[in-house]
Scaffold this active site. Structure first.
Site, PDB file in Angstrom:
ATOM      1  N   HIS A 367       0.821  -1.219   0.000  1.00 34.31           N
ATOM      2  CA  HIS A 367       0.000   0.000   0.000  1.00 34.31           C
ATOM      3  C   HIS A 367       0.844   1.253   0.000  1.00 34.31           C
ATOM      4  O   HIS A 367       0.518   2.249  -0.624  1.00 34.31           O
ATOM      5  CB  HIS A 367      -0.925   0.010   1.226  1.00 34.31           C
ATOM      6  CG  HIS A 367      -1.573  -1.297   1.428  1.00 34.31           C
ATOM      7  ND1 HIS A 367      -1.902  -1.802   2.654  1.00 34.31           N
ATOM      8  CD2 HIS A 367      -1.930  -2.231   0.532  1.00 34.31           C
ATOM      9  CE1 HIS A 367      -2.435  -2.987   2.505  1.00 34.31           C
ATOM     10  NE2 HIS A 367      -2.455  -3.272   1.234  1.00 34.31           N
ATOM     11  N   ARG A 474      -9.777   3.103  -7.545  1.00 29.90           N
ATOM     12  CA  ARG A 474      -9.687   1.972  -6.607  1.00 29.90           C
ATOM     13  C   ARG A 474     -10.168   2.440  -5.234  1.00 29.90           C
ATOM     14  O   ARG A 474      -9.410   3.004  -4.452  1.00 29.90           O
ATOM     15  CB  ARG A 474      -8.243   1.490  -6.492  1.00 29.90           C
ATOM     16  CG  ARG A 474      -7.699   0.795  -7.740  1.00 29.90           C
ATOM     17  CD  ARG A 474      -6.266   0.350  -7.495  1.00 29.90           C
ATOM     18  NE  ARG A 474      -5.787  -0.633  -8.443  1.00 29.90           N
ATOM     19  CZ  ARG A 474      -4.963  -0.374  -9.461  1.00 29.90           C
ATOM     20  NH1 ARG A 474      -4.538   0.862  -9.668  1.00 29.90           N
ATOM     21  NH2 ARG A 474      -4.556  -1.334 -10.258  1.00 29.90           N
ATOM     22  N   ARG A 510     -14.712   1.696  -8.693  1.00 28.07           N
ATOM     23  CA  ARG A 510     -14.749   0.246  -8.514  1.00 28.07           C
ATOM     24  C   ARG A 510     -15.110  -0.056  -7.068  1.00 28.07           C
ATOM     25  O   ARG A 510     -14.565   0.562  -6.150  1.00 28.07           O
ATOM     26  CB  ARG A 510     -13.380  -0.354  -8.845  1.00 28.07           C
ATOM     27  CG  ARG A 510     -13.365  -1.851  -8.638  1.00 28.07           C
ATOM     28  CD  ARG A 510     -12.073  -2.468  -9.099  1.00 28.07           C
ATOM     29  NE  ARG A 510     -10.991  -2.209  -8.163  1.00 28.07           N
ATOM     30  CZ  ARG A 510      -9.746  -2.639  -8.350  1.00 28.07           C
ATOM     31  NH1 ARG A 510      -9.426  -3.284  -9.456  1.00 28.07           N
ATOM     32  NH2 ARG A 510      -8.810  -2.394  -7.459  1.00 28.07           N
ATOM     33  N   GLU A 609     -11.198 -10.182 -15.093  1.00 25.64           N
ATOM     34  CA  GLU A 609      -9.879 -10.505 -14.547  1.00 25.64           C
ATOM     35  C   GLU A 609      -9.804 -11.933 -13.999  1.00 25.64           C
ATOM     36  O   GLU A 609      -8.789 -12.356 -13.479  1.00 25.64           O
ATOM     37  CB  GLU A 609      -9.456  -9.487 -13.477  1.00 25.64           C
ATOM     38  CG  GLU A 609     -10.459  -9.256 -12.374  1.00 25.64           C
ATOM     39  CD  GLU A 609     -10.015  -8.165 -11.393  1.00 25.64           C
ATOM     40  OE1 GLU A 609      -8.859  -7.733 -11.409  1.00 25.64           O
ATOM     41  OE2 GLU A 609     -10.874  -7.744 -10.588  1.00 25.64           O
ATOM     42  N   ASN A 632      -3.623  -7.351 -14.545  1.00 30.36           N
ATOM     43  CA  ASN A 632      -2.749  -7.808 -13.451  1.00 30.36           C
ATOM     44  C   ASN A 632      -3.265  -9.135 -12.903  1.00 30.36           C
ATOM     45  O   ASN A 632      -2.517 -10.095 -12.759  1.00 30.36           O
ATOM     46  CB  ASN A 632      -2.707  -6.788 -12.300  1.00 30.36           C
ATOM     47  CG  ASN A 632      -2.353  -5.399 -12.768  1.00 30.36           C
ATOM     48  OD1 ASN A 632      -1.826  -5.229 -13.849  1.00 30.36           O
ATOM     49  ND2 ASN A 632      -2.647  -4.397 -11.951  1.00 30.36           N
ATOM     50  N   ASP A 633      -4.546  -9.169 -12.597  1.00 32.30           N
ATOM     51  CA  ASP A 633      -5.112 -10.411 -12.080  1.00 32.30           C
ATOM     52  C   ASP A 633      -5.351 -11.424 -13.183  1.00 32.30           C
ATOM     53  O   ASP A 633      -5.149 -12.617 -12.990  1.00 32.30           O
ATOM     54  CB  ASP A 633      -6.414 -10.129 -11.312  1.00 32.30           C
ATOM     55  CG  ASP A 633      -6.128  -9.694  -9.889  1.00 32.30           C
ATOM     56  OD1 ASP A 633      -5.275 -10.337  -9.251  1.00 32.30           O
ATOM     57  OD2 ASP A 633      -6.714  -8.706  -9.431  1.00 32.30           O
ATOM     58  N   ARG A 643       1.111 -12.860  -8.619  1.00 35.98           N
ATOM     59  CA  ARG A 643       1.671 -11.567  -9.000  1.00 35.98           C
ATOM     60  C   ARG A 643       2.542 -10.960  -7.906  1.00 35.98           C
ATOM     61  O   ARG A 643       3.310 -10.042  -8.152  1.00 35.98           O
ATOM     62  CB  ARG A 643       0.539 -10.589  -9.399  1.00 35.98           C
ATOM     63  CG  ARG A 643      -0.398 -10.241  -8.275  1.00 35.98           C
ATOM     64  CD  ARG A 643      -1.637  -9.532  -8.778  1.00 35.98           C
ATOM     65  NE  ARG A 643      -1.586  -8.089  -8.604  1.00 35.98           N
ATOM     66  CZ  ARG A 643      -2.635  -7.276  -8.733  1.00 35.98           C
ATOM     67  NH1 ARG A 643      -3.813  -7.774  -9.071  1.00 35.98           N
ATOM     68  NH2 ARG A 643      -2.515  -5.990  -8.547  1.00 35.98           N
ATOM     69  N   CYS A 680      -7.533  -1.717 -17.888  1.00 31.65           N
ATOM     70  CA  CYS A 680      -7.096  -0.853 -16.778  1.00 31.65           C
ATOM     71  C   CYS A 680      -5.943  -1.467 -15.976  1.00 31.65           C
ATOM     72  O   CYS A 680      -5.476  -0.876 -15.016  1.00 31.65           O
ATOM     73  CB  CYS A 680      -8.264  -0.516 -15.854  1.00 31.65           C
ATOM     74  SG  CYS A 680      -8.920  -1.943 -14.984  1.00 31.65           S
TER      75      CYS A 680
END
Ligand code: PEP
Ligand code: MG
Length: 755
Positions: A367, A474, A510, A609, A632-633, A643, A680
Site C-alpha cells: 500500500h 480503486r 470500482r 480478470e 494484473n489479475d 503476481r 485498466c
C-alpha cells in the site's frame, strides 16, 4: 585471578576520562588501548577500523609493533579479524595460531602471543571495526572478560560514529561508516530523487553511556521494563489497537518479547558491566541486530523488527521521550528512510519537500508503494538494514526506475544521477507538450486515454495529463489508509470530492477490492492458504451485503444529478454480476421511494480478470454496461503465477501468444455485443504492450498518470492498419516461440514508434 582489574565499572569510568581528555584522536586511541590492555591484564590490545573498501586497518595497538599502525590492513575475509567482522560475533581462542582463519603478519610481531579475544565494534547492528586483546600464555577468556570487551567496543563505536576518527583515515580513503553504499532493492515508485536522509523513526541518541552507579541503573532498567509491559498490556486490553496503527498480532508478539527472560537477563548483565540502562538496551539490540541480519530465515528477520520496536520503546521510556513518532519540520530535499511505513504515515509528511523514500521492507504492490506512486515520490524497497546504514543528513539518491539507492555517493556518481534526473525532467517536459494534442494515431484512429486513481491526491493528474477521465478509481485505498472502517458518510464525501474534481469527466468507481494482499488493519483477518484465490473483492461484497450496500449507497448519493459509473471487481461468473446488480437496483429503487436525488444515468460495468468469465463473454457483454480488463489479475490467474511472488510473477510474458489470443477473444466478443471495453491493468500503461493491445483492437485504456506521456507519444506515431496486419500474421503463424516481444519491438523500430 583473571578478569578486569577493579571490575568493569572502573575501566569504563577511566575510559570516560580518556574520551574527555583534550588530546588528538590518535593520542586518545593510543591511551584507550593501553588502558584496556592494563585493565583486562592483556599484553596486547589493538583496534582495527573498517574502511570504505571493506578492509580493516590497524588504528592503534598496545603490545604489537607500533610501526604496524596504519600499515597493517586485513581484507574483509582475511584472518581472525576479518572473521569477526564478517560474522559480527566475538571469537575467543586459547591458541589462535592453530585456528584455520589465522593470518600471520610479520610486521606486527604477534607470533609470540597465543591466546586471542576479538569482538566486533558494532553500532545499530552494523560492523565498524574489531577490538582485540591477546596474551602470551595459552588461556581461555571468561564470560566477564568477553562482556567487558564488548561493552568497551560499544563505546568505541560511538566514538567512531561521532566522527572522532575521520581525520585518521588514510589519504583518499574513509572509514567504513562513511563509505558510499550502492544498495539494490525493488522498484516501488518510479522517478529519481536526490536529497538528504531523514529517518522516519530517528534513533534515540544516547548521550550518557557510562553509569555512575550500576545498582541504580538496574533499578531504572527494571522500572522502565515494568512501565513498558503495563503500556503494552493496556494497549491490548483497550482493544482499540487499530487506533494506534499497530496490529494486534504485533502487540501480542511485543508482549511475548517483553516477558522474554533471556532478553531481559542480557540487558541486566550488560548494565552490570558499567553501562547506563539505555546504553545496555542499545548494546543488546545492536548485538541482536547484527546476528539476525545474518539470518536468511524470513521469520527470524521479521522478529528482529519486533525486537527493534520494543528496544526503541524501552529507550524512549528510559530517556523520557514520548512514544510515537513526532515529525520535525522536513528539510528541503528530504529522502525519507524507514524500516516499514503505513500509507497514512507517508501522507502526514510535507509532500513538497519529499524527494524520495527508502524502505527496508515493502513490495511493489504494497500500500505504501501505491501511495508513493500516487504522490509521485520515487521509492525503493527491500534495502537491507537501511535504517542502520544511513545516518540522518547523509546524502542519498533514490532511483525508483532501477530499484537502486546510492548512499553517500561519490561526486561522479552524484553527477551521473543529476544528469539522469535532468534527462527525465526533459522527457517529462516533452510529454507535457503532448498534453494538448489529441490521442489519435498517425492514421487517424482515436484512442481513449484515462488514468487510474484511488486517492484525492491523485486528482491533480487529471489536469496534468489532460486525461479523458478516470477509468479505474480503486476505492479500497481510502479503506486501506484509514485507521477505522470509513463510514458511509465518509465514503460519500470522498466520492463527491472526486466527482467534483473531475469536473464532468467520467469516473469509474470500482467497489471494494479487498482481501488477497489488500488487508484492512481493523478488519478481522481470515487466514487463508491461497489468499489470491480466496475470499476477496465481490465475494466479500456478496457474502456481506451490508458492506457492499453501504458503499453502493455512498456512490449513488455522491453521484446524485450526474452520470455515474460503477464497476465490480473479481467477478467470476455472470451470476455473480447479476446478484450484485440486484443489490444496486434495489438501492436505486429505495432512493426513488425516499425521493432522494439519484444519478441521472448509471452504468454498471465489470472487471474481466478471472479467466472463467472468458467463457461467458457473450452473456456478460450483454448484461454489463461496459467491460474493463484487469490484466494484473487476469495474467496471474491465466498463468497460475502469483503476481506478488517475484520468482514467478515475471515468468510469463503478457505478450505471449496465449495471453494475446485471450485478450483478442475478449475485445472481439465485446465488439460483437456492442459492449464498450477498456484495459485498466498495468499492461495498458506500457508503450509496447499498449501498442500490441491496439493491434488487437483495443481503443480505450486507463493507466497510472506516469504512463500517460510515454503511451501518448507511442500512439501518435502509430499506423494501426500496418500494425494490425502484422499482428494478425504473427498470431496466426506462431511457431510455438511463445513471446512476441522481440518481434513487436522490431516492428516498433521499423514503424519508428517510440516504445
Ligand atoms: C488488475 O487486476 O489488473 C487491476 C487493475 O486491479 P488491481 O491491480 O487493483 O487488482
Ligand atoms: Mg485486479
Amino acid at each position: 585471578m583473571r578478569g578486569a582489574l577493579g571490575g568493569p565499572g572502573v575501566l569504563l569510568r577511566r575510559l570516560r576520562e580518556v574520551m574527555a581528555a583534550p588530546v588528538s584522536p590518535q593520542e586518545r586511541l593510543d591511551r584507550l588501548v593501553v588502558l584496556i590492555a592494563g585493565n583486562l591484564v592483556a599484553e596486547v590490545c589493538s583496534v582495527y577500523v573498517l574502511l570504505e573498501d571493506g578492509s580493516l586497518e590497524l588504528y592503534a595497538t598496545e603490545g604489537l609493533n607500533r610501526e604496524a599502525v596504519h600499515l597493517t590492513r586485513m581484507r574483509a575475509d582475511e584472518g581472525l579479524v576479518g572473521l569477526i567482522a564478517s560474522e559480527a560475533e566475538p571469537v575467543a581462542l586459547s591458541d589462535a595460531q592453530s585456528h584455520p582463519a589465522f593470518s600471520y603478519r610479520p610486521e606486527t610481531g604477534e607470533e609470540i602471543y597465543h591466546s586471542f579475544l576479538g569482538v566486533p565494534i558494532l553500532r545499530g547492528g552494523a560492523v565498524m571495526g574489531v577490538l582485540v586483546i591477546q596474551n602470551r600464555a595459552s588461556r581461555l577468556y571468561n564470560e566477564e572478560e568477553i562482556e567487558t570487551l564488548q561493552t568497551t567496543a560499544m563505546i568505541m563505536a560511538e566514538m567512531i560514529a561521532a566522527g572522532g576518527l575521520k581525520s585518521l583515515a588514510p589519504p583518499g580513503s574513509m572509514i567504513g561508516l562513511d563509505r558510499p553504499i550502492h544498495g539494490v532493492g525493488v522498484k516501488l515508485a518510479d522517478g529519481v530523487g536526490l536529497g538528504y536522509a531523514v529517518l522516519h523513526e530517528p534513533r534515540v541518541a544516547i548521550t550518557n553511556l557510562i553509569a555512575e552507579n550500576p545498582a541504580r541503573e538496574v533499578k531504572r532498567l527494571e522500572a522502565a521494563i515494568a512501565e513498558m509491559r503495563t503500556a503494552i498490556d493496556e494497549l491490548i486490553e483497550r482493544g482499540d489497537v487499530a487506533h494506534t496503527g499497530e496490529h494486534r498480532d504485533v502487540l501480542e508478539t511485543f508482549r511475548m518479547f517483553a516477558h522474554d527472560q533471556g532478553w531481559l537477563r542480557r540487558m541486566r548483565e550488560v548494565v552490570m558491566t558499567g553501562l547506563t540502562a539505555e546504553a545496555a538496551v542499545e548494546r543488546v539490540q545492536s548485538d541482536t541486530r547484527a546476528k539476525m541480519l545474518r539470518q536468511t530465515d524470513p521469520y527470524l528477520r521479521e522478529r528482529l523488527h519486533d525486537l527493534d520496536d520494543l528496544a526503541n520503546r524501552l529507550l524512549r521510556t528510559l530517556m523520557g521521550k514520548a512514544n510515537g513518532v513526532a515529525h520535525e519540520k522536513l528539510p528541503e530535499n528530504a529522502i525519507l528512510i524507514a524500516r516499514s511505513m503505513g500509507p497514512a504515515a507517508l501522507l502526514d509528511y510535507d509532500r513538497v519537500r519529499l524527494r524520495g523514500l527508502i524502505l527496508e521492507e515493502g513490495g511493489p504492490t504494497s500500500h505504501i508503494a501505491i501511495v508513493a506512486r500516487a504522490l509521485g515520490i520515487p521509492a525503493v524497497g527491500e534495502i537491507v538494514n537501511a535504517t542502520a546504514l544511513i545516518q540522518s543528513g547523509d546524502a542519498v539518491i533514490v532511483d525508483g526506475q532501477a530499484g537502486e539507492v546510492q548512499i553517500r555517493p561519490q561526486p561522479d556518481v552524484e553527477n551521473a544521477y543529476k544528469d539522469k534526473a535532468r534527462l527525465r525532467a526533459r522527457k517529462q517536459e516533452q510529454y507535457r507538450k503532448l498534453k494538448d494534442l489529441p490521442a489519435v494515431t498517425k492514421d487517424g484512429v482515436e484512442i481513449n486515454l484515462q488514468i487510474n486513481a484511488g486517492l484525492l491526491v491523485d486528482m491533480h493528474s487529471l489536469d496534468e495529463t489532460a486525461a479523458a477521465g478516470i477509468g479505474l478509481f480503486r476505492t479500497e485505498l481510502q479503506f486501506m489508509v484509514a485507521q477505522h472502517m470509513p463510514t458511509t458518510t465518509e465514503q460519500q464525501a470522498l466520492y463527491g470530492a472526486v466527482l467534483k474534481a473531475a469536473q464532468g469527466r467520467p469516473v469509474v468507481f470500482r467497489t471494494l477490492d479487498i482481501g488477497g494482499d489488500k488487508v484492512l488493519p481493523y478488519m478481522e483477518r481470515v487466514e487463508e492458504e491461497n489468499p489470491a484465490l480466496g475470499w476477496r473483492a465481490i465475494r466479500i461484497g456478496l457474502d456481506k451485503p451490508r458492506l457492499l450496500r453501504g458503499q453502493i449507497r455512498a456512490m449513488l448519493r455522491a453521484g446524485a444529478g450526474q452520470d455515474m459509473r460503477i464497476m465490480l471487481p473479481m467477478v467470476a461468473t455472470v451470476d455473480e454480476f447479476l446478484r450484485a446488480r440486484f443489490i444496486v437496483r434495489r438501492e436505486l429503487a429505495m432512493m426513488e421511494k425516499q425521493e432522494r436525488p439519484a444519478p441521472t444515468n448509471l452504468e454498471l460495468g465489470v472487471m474481466v480478470e478471472v479467466p472463467s468469465l472468458l467463457f461467458e463473454l457473450a452473456e456478460i457483454s450483454r448484461e454489463a454496461d461496459f467491460l474493463s480488463i484487469g490484466t494484473n489479475d487476469l495474467m496471474q490467474f491465466l498463468f497460475a503465477a502469483d503476481r506478488e511472488n517475484r520468482r514467478v510473477s515475471e515468468r510469463f510474458d503478457p505478450l505471449c501468444v496465449a495471453a494475446l489470443r485471450a485478450l483478442r477473444t475478449i475485445v472481439e466478443a465485446a465488439g460483437e455485443a456492442g459492449c464498450p471495453v477498456s484495459v485498466c491493468g498495468e499492461m495498458g500503461g506500457k508503450p509496447l504492450e499498449t501498442m500490441a493491445l491496439i493491434g488487437l483492437g483495443y481503443r480505450s485504456f486507463s493507466m497510472s498518470a506516469a504512463s500517460f506521456g510515454p503511451v501518448k507519444a507511442m500512439l501518435r506515431a502509430l499506423d494501426v492498419r500496418k500494425l494490425r496486419e502484422r499482428m494478425d500474421w504473427m498470431l496466426a503463424s506462431s511457431d510455438g516461440a511463445s513471446s512476441l516481444r522481440s518481434q513487436l519491438s522490431a516492428l516498433a523500430t521499423e514503424l519508428k514508434v517510440p516504445v
